[in-house]
Design a protein around this motif. Structure first.
Motif, short mmCIF file in Angstrom:
data_model
loop_
_atom_site.label_atom_id
_atom_site.label_comp_id
_atom_site.label_asym_id
_atom_site.label_seq_id
_atom_site.Cartn_x
_atom_site.Cartn_y
_atom_site.Cartn_z
N VAL A 227 -4.18 6.90 -8.38
CA VAL A 227 -3.52 8.20 -8.19
C VAL A 227 -2.22 7.98 -7.41
CG1 VAL A 227 -3.68 10.44 -7.04
CG2 VAL A 227 -5.66 9.52 -8.27
N MET A 228 -1.14 8.53 -7.94
CA MET A 228 0.20 8.33 -7.35
C MET A 228 0.24 8.65 -5.86
SD MET A 228 2.32 11.74 -8.45
CE MET A 228 1.64 13.40 -8.12
N LYS A 229 1.25 8.09 -5.22
CA LYS A 229 1.50 8.42 -3.81
C LYS A 229 1.98 9.87 -3.69
CE LYS A 229 4.53 6.89 -0.04
NZ LYS A 229 5.38 5.78 0.43
N GLY A 230 2.70 10.34 -4.70
CA GLY A 230 3.17 11.72 -4.68
C GLY A 230 4.47 11.84 -5.44
N TYR A 231 4.99 13.06 -5.52
CA TYR A 231 6.31 13.28 -6.12
C TYR A 231 7.37 13.10 -5.04
CZ TYR A 231 4.00 15.34 -10.23
OH TYR A 231 3.24 15.54 -11.35
N PHE A 232 8.39 12.34 -5.37
CA PHE A 232 9.43 11.99 -4.41
C PHE A 232 10.15 13.23 -3.89
CE2 PHE A 232 13.89 10.32 -3.77
CZ PHE A 232 13.61 9.70 -2.56
N GLY A 233 10.08 13.43 -2.58
CA GLY A 233 10.80 14.55 -1.96
C GLY A 233 10.25 15.92 -2.31
N ARG A 234 9.03 16.00 -2.83
CA ARG A 234 8.47 17.29 -3.24
C ARG A 234 7.01 17.41 -2.80
NH1 ARG A 234 11.42 19.52 -7.85
NH2 ARG A 234 13.07 18.07 -8.46
N PRO A 235 6.82 17.55 -1.48
CA PRO A 235 5.43 17.62 -0.98
C PRO A 235 4.63 18.78 -1.57
CG PRO A 235 7.05 18.06 0.77
CD PRO A 235 7.81 17.57 -0.42
N GLU A 236 5.30 19.91 -1.84
CA GLU A 236 4.52 21.05 -2.37
C GLU A 236 4.04 20.78 -3.79
OE1 GLU A 236 7.35 24.15 -1.54
OE2 GLU A 236 7.08 23.50 0.55
N ALA B 178 0.82 -1.22 0.00
CA ALA B 178 0.00 0.00 0.00
C ALA B 178 0.85 1.26 0.00
CB ALA B 178 -0.92 0.00 1.20
N THR B 179 2.05 1.17 0.52
CA THR B 179 2.88 2.38 0.64
C THR B 179 4.26 2.23 -0.02
OG1 THR B 179 3.68 1.56 2.77
CG2 THR B 179 1.82 3.11 2.82
N GLY B 180 4.71 1.00 -0.21
CA GLY B 180 6.04 0.78 -0.77
C GLY B 180 6.08 1.20 -2.23
N VAL B 181 7.12 1.93 -2.60
CA VAL B 181 7.23 2.46 -3.96
C VAL B 181 7.91 1.42 -4.86
CG1 VAL B 181 8.14 4.32 -5.40
CG2 VAL B 181 7.32 4.81 -3.08
N VAL C 213 -2.38 17.05 -6.51
CA VAL C 213 -3.48 16.26 -5.93
C VAL C 213 -4.06 17.07 -4.78
CG1 VAL C 213 -4.10 14.04 -4.89
CG2 VAL C 213 -2.15 14.16 -6.45
N ASP C 214 -5.34 17.43 -4.88
CA ASP C 214 -5.90 18.32 -3.86
C ASP C 214 -6.27 17.56 -2.58
OD1 ASP C 214 -8.49 17.24 -4.14
OD2 ASP C 214 -9.08 18.75 -5.63
N ALA C 215 -6.74 18.31 -1.60
CA ALA C 215 -6.97 17.73 -0.27
C ALA C 215 -8.05 16.64 -0.30
CB ALA C 215 -7.37 18.84 0.71
N ASP C 216 -8.93 16.69 -1.32
CA ASP C 216 -9.97 15.66 -1.42
C ASP C 216 -9.53 14.47 -2.26
OD1 ASP C 216 -11.85 17.10 0.13
OD2 ASP C 216 -12.25 18.40 -1.61
N GLY C 217 -8.26 14.47 -2.67
CA GLY C 217 -7.74 13.31 -3.41
C GLY C 217 -7.91 13.41 -4.92
N TRP C 218 -8.37 14.56 -5.42
CA TRP C 218 -8.52 14.71 -6.88
C TRP C 218 -7.19 15.10 -7.51
CZ3 TRP C 218 -12.78 13.09 -9.24
CH2 TRP C 218 -13.98 13.04 -8.51
N THR D 246 3.12 3.12 -6.05
CA THR D 246 3.24 2.01 -5.11
C THR D 246 2.87 0.69 -5.80
OG1 THR D 246 0.94 2.22 -4.44
CG2 THR D 246 2.55 3.52 -3.19
N HIS D 247 3.21 -0.39 -5.13
CA HIS D 247 2.79 -1.71 -5.61
C HIS D 247 1.27 -1.75 -5.75
CE1 HIS D 247 6.72 -3.76 -5.30
NE2 HIS D 247 6.95 -2.84 -4.39
N ARG D 248 0.58 -1.17 -4.78
CA ARG D 248 -0.89 -1.15 -4.83
C ARG D 248 -1.38 -0.36 -6.04
NH1 ARG D 248 -4.55 1.73 -0.22
NH2 ARG D 248 -4.32 -0.25 0.90
N ASN D 249 -0.80 0.84 -6.27
CA ASN D 249 -1.19 1.66 -7.43
C ASN D 249 -1.15 0.82 -8.70
OD1 ASN D 249 0.67 4.66 -6.40
ND2 ASN D 249 -1.53 4.31 -6.29
#
Ligand code: 4UU
Length: 526
Positions: A381-390, A174-177, A396-401, A196-199
């Protein structure tokens, strides 16, 4: 308004990608998994499963485990998937690099991803070594360069193969990239997309009821494995379903056409430029393509007339798919057998996927049937950009879109169309070109005071990067100089192909380039 899929939801799949994709490989035994379309070298499913286990043991012995990044820099070969799945089997993450990348481009990605090992091929050792040297100079980090084949002075991954079980790895699906491909998204420079593996496993489940591949189907692999499209449809999905993948190390027109017929290809995944070849090339009319069941085109807009021309000429079902790296990658695809799709349609929305169409300026929903920016929510939807939370929060907005930056519409029958793009990204033949990256390269030229890059369309309706350049006062810079300078520093597909020297780049008070004004200016030129 939220649009949902007309297909029943699928389960979220919490499995590791090598287990999911290769779970049936040992049972499939002598069925060919991968065939090199040039040399004929074949790897069966049984061999693939064994090679992956043995290389995973070797990588584990090298210290690769959970959280470690292995960079894979190779054209399509039958060994590519061995390195790919062995890395995740050892607990690691794969970051893929274009085989055409320059040392500068590679070094940026290697540093950003924190890669420990770079796996390349002998033919690409020049840029690979230069990149590793650059990383050492910049950060002190030592990246070992391995080859998939053989080269003096470098170990081969084949030399790492060893027997023995890899101990259990602490990777949560669920979280492992699993993979870290690079994409510029809607703005800025290329960023590591954490899938992630789940993605990835869930996205494979989402496509399964819409687009079927069966054991023994034969798939032509001319799309590069390093890009998400090829990775998804030519490796993960094809190998999960038991197809045989005909591996093309590079796109060569004659080899491609020969392979289509000789290898009795059943499925071809293409991008628009190859569709043009199929529509126009005289040799295509001579081919026996009676085994071909389906062509899917994705990664860039496909002209409706071109799609119809290929369908008529080949008498084969053709549809589109739509996706992006940040979506693992699929959200829409032509559904098997759906022959009454309207022209230019990218198909139906995947199950377990929600979509919205939104006015990007006001945030209001588009009226039914009207276009709006496509937003997507779902397990892909991706977990995010690596090392770039902003950057992640901007995408991806706060509602997950996830805000795709593409403009789409949907008709009353659930057929989706991509009609425009509101993001900076340029697609050259389906490959990503990030304007911000080219602008940084342009600004590194001593005679260039300012620069901006947008996509324009050439005579054949292909999108190509155009640079607007402001020369330094007194400089004798020509457009030719600019083209040459950039082409020495970026992969060939990222080259600037049009240049215009201008007096000033239009900018907002914030300093942001007003690309819309540049596009407008382009449209009003004679
Ligand atoms: C108009 O190109 C891709 C992914 C393609 C893909 C992969 C697996 C599609 C279906 C599938 O099953 O990824 P990226 O990240 O390189 O580029 C994404 C962008 C999109 O945002 C859009 O602008 O590429 C463009 N794009 C398309 N545009 C992708 N597909 C299409 C399409 N029509 N069919």
């Amino acid at each position: 308004m939220i649009y949902s899929s007309r297909y029943p939801d699928v389960a979220v799949i919490d499995e590791l990608i090598h287990e999911r994709v290769l779970g049936a490989a040992a049972r499939r035994g002598s069925l060919p998994a991968l065939v090199d379309a040039v040399s004929g070298r074949t790897v069966t499913y049984g061999e693939l499963a064994t090679l992956v286990e043995r290389l995973a043991a070797g990588l584990a012995a090298e210290g690769i485990g959970a959280g470690d990044v292995v960079a894979l820099h190779s054209p399509n070969t039958v060994v590519f998937p061995v390195v790919f799945y062995a890395t995740t089997r050892a607990g690691g993450t794969v970051t893929t690099l274009s085989p055409l990348a320059t040392p500068q481009e590679m070094a940026k990605q290697l540093v950003d991803a924190g890669a420990r090992i770079l796996v390349t091929v002998a033919a690409l050792l020049g840029p690979a070594r230069a990149a590793a040297d650059q990383v050492r100079q910049e950060t002190g980090a030592v990246i070992e360069v391995l080859v998939c084949d053989e080269a003096e002075g470098h170990r081969s991954v084949l030399g790492l193969l060893r027997d023995g079980q890899v101990p259990p790895r602490d990777v949560d699906p669920a979280t492992g990239v699993a993979v870290l491909p690079y994409s510029s998204g809607t703005t800025g420079v290329p960023k590591g997309v954490m899938l992630t593996h789940r993605n990835i496993c869930t996205n494979l489940e989402q496509i399964s009821g819409l687009h079927r591949i069966e054991e023994g189907d034969r798939i032509i692999a001319i799309l590069p494995f390093f890009h998400i499209y090829g990775m998804a449809v030519l490796l993960n999905n094809a190998l999960l379903r038991g197809a045989t993948v005909y591996v093309h190390p590079r796109f060569d027109l004659d080899t491609f056409l020969t392979s289509l017929e000789r290898d009795r290809i059943t499925h071809a995944y293409l991008a628009p430029p190859v569709m043009l070849v199929l529509a126009k090339h005289p040799a295509v009319g001579e081919l026996d393509l009676s085994h071909l069941k389906r062509i899917i085109c994705a990664a860039a807009p496909l002209d409706a007339g071109l799609q119809a021309a290929v369908a008529d000429r080949l008498g084969v079902e053709i549809g589109q798919a739509y996706g992006m790296t940040e979506l693992s990658p699929g959200t829409h695809i032509h559904v098997d057998g759906n022959t009454d799709e309207p022209p230019a349609c990218v198909g139906h929305l995947f199950p377990s996927t929600e979509a919205r169409l939104v006015d990007p300026l006001t945030g209001a929903d588009a009226a039914p049937g009207e276009p709006g920016e496509l937003w997507i929510r779902g397990p892909q939807v991706m977990k995010g950009y690596f090392g770039r939370p902003e950057d992640t929060d901007a995408m991806v907005d706060a509602d997950g879109w996830l805000h795709t930056g593409d403009v789409a519409r949907v008709d009353a029958d659930g057929n989706w169309f991509i009609v425009d793009r509101v993001k900076e990204l340029i697609k050259y033949k389906g490959y990503q070109v990030a304007p911000a990256e080219l602008e940084a390269v342009l600004l590194s030229h001593p005679d260039i005071a300012d620069a901006a890059v947008i996509g324009v369309y050439d005579e054949e309706n292909n999108e190509v990067p155009k640079a607007f350049v402001v020369p330094m006062p007194g400089a004798t810079l020509t457009g030719e100089d600019v083209l040459r300078y950039v082409s020495g520093l970026v992969a060939p597909y990222k080259k600037v192909r049009r240049v215009e020297l201008i007096e000033a780049i239009p900018k907002a008070a914030s300093g942001k380039i007003l690309r819309r004004q540049l596009r407008q200016r382009e449209r009003t030129l004679p």
